[in-house]
Write an enzyme that holds these catalytic residues in place. Sequence first.
Site, PDB file in Angstrom:
ATOM      1  N   ASP A  12       0.893  -1.153   0.000  1.00 18.54           N
ATOM      2  CA  ASP A  12       0.000   0.000   0.000  1.00 18.54           C
ATOM      3  C   ASP A  12       0.931   1.202   0.000  1.00 18.54           C
ATOM      4  OD1 ASP A  12      -1.669   2.180   0.476  1.00 18.54           O
ATOM      5  OD2 ASP A  12      -2.958   1.069   1.851  1.00 18.54           O
ATOM      6  N   VAL A  14       0.670   4.172   0.573  1.00 13.94           N
ATOM      7  CA  VAL A  14       0.566   5.165   1.633  1.00 13.94           C
ATOM      8  C   VAL A  14       1.660   4.901   2.672  1.00 13.94           C
ATOM      9  CG1 VAL A  14      -1.069   3.970   3.169  1.00 13.94           C
ATOM     10  CG2 VAL A  14      -1.082   6.467   3.028  1.00 13.94           C
ATOM     11  N   SER A  15       2.182   3.702   2.672  1.00 12.42           N
ATOM     12  CA  SER A  15       3.209   3.293   3.634  1.00 12.42           C
ATOM     13  C   SER A  15       4.606   3.574   3.093  1.00 12.42           C
ATOM     14  CB  SER A  15       3.064   1.788   3.909  1.00 12.42           C
ATOM     15  OG  SER A  15       4.253   1.244   4.429  1.00 12.42           O
ATOM     16  N   GLN A  16       5.409   4.270   3.894  1.00 11.47           N
ATOM     17  CA  GLN A  16       6.799   4.550   3.510  1.00 11.47           C
ATOM     18  C   GLN A  16       7.557   3.252   3.278  1.00 11.47           C
ATOM     19  OE1 GLN A  16       9.676   3.922   5.756  1.00 11.47           O
ATOM     20  NE2 GLN A  16      10.940   4.417   4.000  1.00 11.47           N
ATOM     21  N   ARG A  19       6.654   1.897  -0.092  1.00 12.40           N
ATOM     22  CA  ARG A  19       7.260   2.694  -1.164  1.00 12.40           C
ATOM     23  C   ARG A  19       8.738   2.348  -1.315  1.00 12.40           C
ATOM     24  NH1 ARG A  19       4.234   6.661   1.499  1.00 12.40           N
ATOM     25  NH2 ARG A  19       6.117   7.668   2.300  1.00 12.40           N
TER      26      ARG A  19
END
Length: 146
Positions: A12, A14-16, A19
């Site tokens: 996801d 949104v998660s560092q 990413r």
Amino acid sequence: MAGRQAVKAYLDLVSQACRAILIFLKDNKIPHTVENIAIRKGEQKTPEFTKLNPMQKLPVLVDNGFVLTESDAILKYLATAYNVPDHWYPKLPEKRARVDEYTAWNHANTRTHISSVFLHEVLLPRMGQQTNPEELEKALADLVAH
């Protein structure tokens, strides 16, 4: 790597941590597919996902049937298994130990505290919720202290 299937990354963005996995896969041209799991919708709590990670957390990597969780472990595994350039995760034990030392410190300090700041400054307002100014100030103070 002949005969090796593309790794599958459950992420996801949104998660560092998620990413970081995606950037690493792309930058090192590691064949991969991405399965988007929306944390905000609770998709990590489905029975199918829970079979992959009983802790119901992201990211998760599947490489030829080998399932691995935790971004730090995933990045180190990929660096080793896919023989990426040495600057990512050095082979020399002393240099590798310094990377391990930093990632352990970072996980327990910076990432923990920046997540709280991100929650109060970005996520809550985007979800239409009020940020508690005292909690935000505490999160910022904790970040600075570490």
